[in-house]
Design an enzyme around this catalytic site. Structure first.
Site, PDB file in Angstrom:
ATOM      1  N   CYS A 184      -1.203  -9.775 -12.135  1.00  0.00           N
ATOM      2  CA  CYS A 184      -2.237  -9.963 -11.104  1.00  0.00           C
ATOM      3  C   CYS A 184      -3.609 -10.309 -11.692  1.00  0.00           C
ATOM      4  O   CYS A 184      -4.488 -10.786 -10.976  1.00  0.00           O
ATOM      5  CB  CYS A 184      -2.349  -8.708 -10.252  1.00  0.00           C
ATOM      6  SG  CYS A 184      -0.791  -8.257  -9.508  1.00  0.00           S
ATOM      7  N   HIS A 195      -8.922  -7.832  -6.166  1.00  0.00           N
ATOM      8  CA  HIS A 195      -7.492  -8.150  -6.090  1.00  0.00           C
ATOM      9  C   HIS A 195      -6.916  -7.498  -4.833  1.00  0.00           C
ATOM     10  O   HIS A 195      -7.216  -6.353  -4.520  1.00  0.00           O
ATOM     11  CB  HIS A 195      -6.785  -7.621  -7.343  1.00  0.00           C
ATOM     12  CG  HIS A 195      -5.298  -7.756  -7.281  1.00  0.00           C
ATOM     13  ND1 HIS A 195      -4.673  -8.906  -6.863  1.00  0.00           N
ATOM     14  CD2 HIS A 195      -4.300  -6.871  -7.579  1.00  0.00           C
ATOM     15  CE1 HIS A 195      -3.367  -8.724  -6.899  1.00  0.00           C
ATOM     16  NE2 HIS A 195      -3.113  -7.507  -7.324  1.00  0.00           N
ATOM     17  N   ASN A 209       0.319  -8.680  -1.428  1.00  0.00           N
ATOM     18  CA  ASN A 209      -0.099  -8.880  -2.815  1.00  0.00           C
ATOM     19  C   ASN A 209       0.529 -10.169  -3.343  1.00  0.00           C
ATOM     20  O   ASN A 209       1.748 -10.249  -3.491  1.00  0.00           O
ATOM     21  CB  ASN A 209       0.357  -7.669  -3.645  1.00  0.00           C
ATOM     22  CG  ASN A 209      -0.050  -7.763  -5.109  1.00  0.00           C
ATOM     23  OD1 ASN A 209      -0.519  -8.802  -5.568  1.00  0.00           O
ATOM     24  ND2 ASN A 209       0.136  -6.677  -5.838  1.00  0.00           N
TER      25      ASN A 209
HETATM   26  N1  ACO Z   1       8.359   3.014   3.967  1.00  0.00           N
HETATM   27  C1  ACO Z   1       8.482   4.326   4.165  1.00  0.00           C
HETATM   28  N2  ACO Z   1       8.432   5.231   3.174  1.00  0.00           N
HETATM   29  C2  ACO Z   1       8.272   4.773   1.929  1.00  0.00           C
HETATM   30  C3  ACO Z   1       8.147   3.398   1.627  1.00  0.00           C
HETATM   31  C4  ACO Z   1       8.199   2.505   2.713  1.00  0.00           C
HETATM   32  N3  ACO Z   1       8.083   1.158   2.545  1.00  0.00           N
HETATM   33  N4  ACO Z   1       7.977   3.255   0.295  1.00  0.00           N
HETATM   34  C5  ACO Z   1       7.997   4.481  -0.236  1.00  0.00           C
HETATM   35  N5  ACO Z   1       8.177   5.397   0.735  1.00  0.00           N
HETATM   36  C6  ACO Z   1       8.283   6.848   0.607  1.00  0.00           C
HETATM   37  C7  ACO Z   1       8.701   7.296  -0.773  1.00  0.00           C
HETATM   38  O1  ACO Z   1      10.091   7.231  -0.942  1.00  0.00           O
HETATM   39  C8  ACO Z   1       8.170   8.708  -0.812  1.00  0.00           C
HETATM   40  O2  ACO Z   1       9.077   9.536  -0.118  1.00  0.00           O
HETATM   41  P1  ACO Z   1       9.407  11.009  -0.656  1.00  0.00           P
HETATM   42  O3  ACO Z   1       8.097  11.748  -0.578  1.00  0.00           O
HETATM   43  O4  ACO Z   1      10.437  11.488   0.303  1.00  0.00           O
HETATM   44  O5  ACO Z   1       9.903  10.834  -2.065  1.00  0.00           O
HETATM   45  C9  ACO Z   1       6.893   8.633   0.021  1.00  0.00           C
HETATM   46  O6  ACO Z   1       6.999   7.429   0.811  1.00  0.00           O
HETATM   47  C10 ACO Z   1       5.625   8.572  -0.815  1.00  0.00           C
HETATM   48  O7  ACO Z   1       5.809   7.610  -1.847  1.00  0.00           O
HETATM   49  P2  ACO Z   1       4.640   7.200  -2.815  1.00  0.00           P
HETATM   50  O8  ACO Z   1       5.149   6.173  -3.796  1.00  0.00           O
HETATM   51  O9  ACO Z   1       4.005   8.429  -3.377  1.00  0.00           O
HETATM   52  O10 ACO Z   1       3.636   6.499  -1.781  1.00  0.00           O
HETATM   53  P3  ACO Z   1       2.182   5.992  -2.027  1.00  0.00           P
HETATM   54  O11 ACO Z   1       1.267   6.605  -1.069  1.00  0.00           O
HETATM   55  O12 ACO Z   1       1.806   6.021  -3.480  1.00  0.00           O
HETATM   56  O13 ACO Z   1       2.296   4.447  -1.594  1.00  0.00           O
HETATM   57  C11 ACO Z   1       2.447   2.287  -2.678  1.00  0.00           C
HETATM   58  C12 ACO Z   1       3.189   3.586  -2.279  1.00  0.00           C
HETATM   59  C13 ACO Z   1       2.019   1.598  -1.412  1.00  0.00           C
HETATM   60  C14 ACO Z   1       3.420   1.435  -3.460  1.00  0.00           C
HETATM   61  C15 ACO Z   1       1.212   2.637  -3.529  1.00  0.00           C
HETATM   62  O14 ACO Z   1       1.558   3.567  -4.518  1.00  0.00           O
HETATM   63  C16 ACO Z   1       0.571   1.420  -4.207  1.00  0.00           C
HETATM   64  O15 ACO Z   1       0.003   0.570  -3.572  1.00  0.00           O
HETATM   65  N6  ACO Z   1       0.605   1.385  -5.549  1.00  0.00           N
HETATM   66  C17 ACO Z   1      -0.139   0.392  -6.336  1.00  0.00           C
HETATM   67  C18 ACO Z   1       0.395  -0.996  -6.261  1.00  0.00           C
HETATM   68  C19 ACO Z   1      -0.458  -1.889  -7.148  1.00  0.00           C
HETATM   69  O16 ACO Z   1      -1.659  -1.902  -7.063  1.00  0.00           O
HETATM   70  N7  ACO Z   1       0.165  -2.606  -8.063  1.00  0.00           N
HETATM   71  C20 ACO Z   1      -0.631  -3.326  -9.068  1.00  0.00           C
HETATM   72  C21 ACO Z   1      -0.641  -4.727  -8.927  1.00  0.00           C
HETATM   73  S1  ACO Z   1       0.931  -5.424  -8.702  1.00  0.00           S
HETATM   74  C22 ACO Z   1       1.215  -6.548  -9.997  1.00  0.00           C
HETATM   75  O17 ACO Z   1       0.608  -6.569 -11.028  1.00  0.00           O
HETATM   76  C23 ACO Z   1       2.390  -7.468  -9.814  1.00  0.00           C
END
Ligand code: ACO
Length: 330
Positions: free
Chosen positions: A113, A254, A284
Site C-alpha cells: 500500500c 491511505h 482498500n
Molecule cells: N464479519 C463479521 N465478523 C468478522 C469479520 C467479518 N467480515 N471479520 C472478522 N470478524 C470477526 C472475527 O472472526 C472476530 O471474531 P471472534 O471474536 O469470534 O474471534 C471478531 O470479528 C473480531 O475480529 P478482529 O480481527 O479483532 O476485528 P477488528 O476490529 O480488528 O477488525 C479489520 C478487523 C477490519 C481487518 C481490522 O483489523 C483492520 O482494518 N486491520 C488493518 C487492515 C490494514 O490497515 N491493512 C494494512 C494495509 S493492507 C496492504 O498493505 C495490502
C-alpha cells in the site's frame, strides 16, 4: 530543479460489490463491515481486465491532463502487489506499451500500500538529480485476484482500481514535492503476506489446496501497528519541515480502514473538510489508493494549484511513507 506533481488520473472499474453481496457468500453483515471498516462498497475488475489495462487507462488520463505528449515521458514506474505476471514482464512495461510510450526505462516496485509514496520519493530523486524530466507513476491493483472469498477477515476489505500521476521538473518551489519520508520493517512480514506462488512456496496443487496464493492478514495486529506508525510518521514529517497541521490544505491518507484514518486525523486535529475519504466507496485498493483519492479530490474541485497536500500510507512489509507536496497542476 524541483519535482512537481503536475497531473493526476484514475480508473474505477464498473462492477460494484456491496456489503450485502458479501452477506451472501460469507458470515458477515453490512452493519459489521461499516462499523469496523467504514467500507460500504468496492469495485471489482472484469474477469478479462488486467492490472495493466486499468493502469493504462489511469495513465492516459494523467498524461492528457498534464498537457504533455507521451513522447516527452522519460520514465515509467508502476507500484502493484497484483502484477499481470508474477515475474516478467513488469506491469510498467505492459502499461508503457498500452499507452504507446516507447524506448524508455520502465519497472515495477513492490511496497504494497505504500507503493505510490515510495514512487514519489524515487521520482523526486530522479528529477532533482537531473536524470529524468517527466515521469509517469502508476499505482494499479486487481486485488480481487489475490483475495480468498471464503475468508471474511480479508475479502471484505479490498477493491480494484488504478491511479496515475505525472511528476515533472520545475523551477517553481511553490509547486514542488517538499519532502518524502519512507521506511520499512521486515520483522512484521508474516502479519500481512501472500505466502504462495513465490520461491518459498512455488506453484503446486498442494500449495493451492492450502490456499497460500491468497492474502493472509492478522488484521487486529496490523491495525495497531498501522495506527501507531501512521500517527508518528505524520507528526515527524510536519515537524521536520516546520509545518503546522493547520497549514495543510488537503490530508490524503491511505484508504484501508476509516477507523485508522480517524485515529490519525483526530490526533492531529485535521478538520474533516480537509481530509479525503474514499474508503467507503472503493475499499482498500493498496498502491492505487492514494492516487485514486487525490484524483477524486481534484475532480471534486478540492485541489488547486499550490495547495499543500499531506500523504500518509502503510502496508505489507511492513512499509510506511508520508509526503508533503504542493499540487503543481491546473
Ligand atoms: N464479519 C463479521 N465478523 C468478522 C469479520 C467479518 N467480515 N471479520 C472478522 N470478524 C470477526 C472475527 O472472526 C472476530 O471474531 P471472534 O471474536 O469470534 O474471534 C471478531 O470479528 C473480531 O475480529 P478482529 O480481527 O479483532 O476485528 P477488528 O476490529 O480488528 O477488525 C479489520 C478487523 C477490519 C481487518 C481490522 O483489523 C483492520 O482494518 N486491520 C488493518 C487492515 C490494514 O490497515 N491493512 C494494512 C494495509 S493492507 C496492504 O498493505 C495490502
Amino acid at each position: 530543479m524541483y519535482a512537481s506533481l503536475k497531473s493526476i488520473g484514475s480508473y474505477i472499474p464498473e462492477k460494484i460489490m456491496t456489503n450485502r453481496d458479501f452477506e451472501k457468500i460469507v458470515e458477515t453483515s453490512d452493519e459489521w463491515i461499516v462499523q469496523r471498516t467504514g467500507i460500504s462498497e468496492r469495485r471489482i475488475a472484469a474477469a478479462d481486465q488486467s492490472t495493466s489495462d486499468m493502469g493504462a487507462k489511469a495513465a492516459q488520463k494523467a498524461i492528457q491532463r498534464s498537457g504533455l505528449d507521451k513522447s516527452e515521458i522519460d520514465l515509467v514506474i508502476c507500484a502493484t502487489l497484483s502484477p499481470d505476471h508474477l515475474c516478467m514482464p513488469s506491469t510498467a512495461c505492459l502499461i508503457s506499451d498500452k499507452v504507446g510510450i516507447r524506448d524508455v526505462m520502465a519497472f515495477d516496485i513492490s511496497a504494497a500500500c505504500s507503493g505510490f509514496v515510495y514512487m514519489l520519493m524515487m521520482a523526486k530523486s530522479f528529477i532533482e538529480s537531473g536524470a529524468k524530466k517527466n515521469i509517469l507513476l502508476v499505482g494499479a491493483e486487481k486485488i480481487s485476484s489475490l483475495v480468498d472469498y471464503t475468508d471474511r477477515g480479508t475479502c471484505i476489505l479490498f477493491g480494484d482500481g488504478a491511479g496515475a500521476a505525472i511528476i515533472s521538473a520545475t523551477e517553481d518551489i511553490d509547486e514542488a514535492i517538499i519532502d518524502v519520508h519512507a521506511s520499512a520493517d521486515g520483522k512484521y512480514s508474516d502479519l500481512l503476506i501472500t505466502p504462495g506462488c513465490g520461491s518459498t512456496h512455488p506453484c503446486s496443487t498442494e500449495m493451492m489446496d492450502k490456499k497460500l496464493q491468497y492474502i493472509k492478514m492478522a488484521g487486529n495486529e496490523v491495525f495497531k501497528v498501522a495506527v501507531r506508525t501512521l500517527t508518528k510518521d505524520v507528526v515527524d514529517i510536519l515537524k521536520t519541515n516546520n509545518i503546522e497541521p493547520k497549514d495543510v490544505d488537503l490530508f490524503v491518507p491511505h484508504q484501508a480502514n476509516l477507523r485508522i484514518i480517524e485515529a490519525v486525523r483526530n490526533k492531529l486535529n485535521f478538520p474533516k473538510e480537509k481530509t479525503v475519504f474514499t474508503v467507503g466507496k472503493y475499499g482498500n485498493t493498496s498502491a492505487a489508493s492514494i492516487p485514486m483519492a487525490i484524483n477524486d479530490a481534484y475532480e471534486e474541485g478540492r485541489l488547486k494549484k499550490g495547495d499543500l497536500m499531506l500523504l500518509d500510507t502503510f502496508g505489507g512489509g511492513f512499509t510506511w511513507a508520508s509526503a508533503l507536496l504542493r499540487f503543481g497542476g491546473n
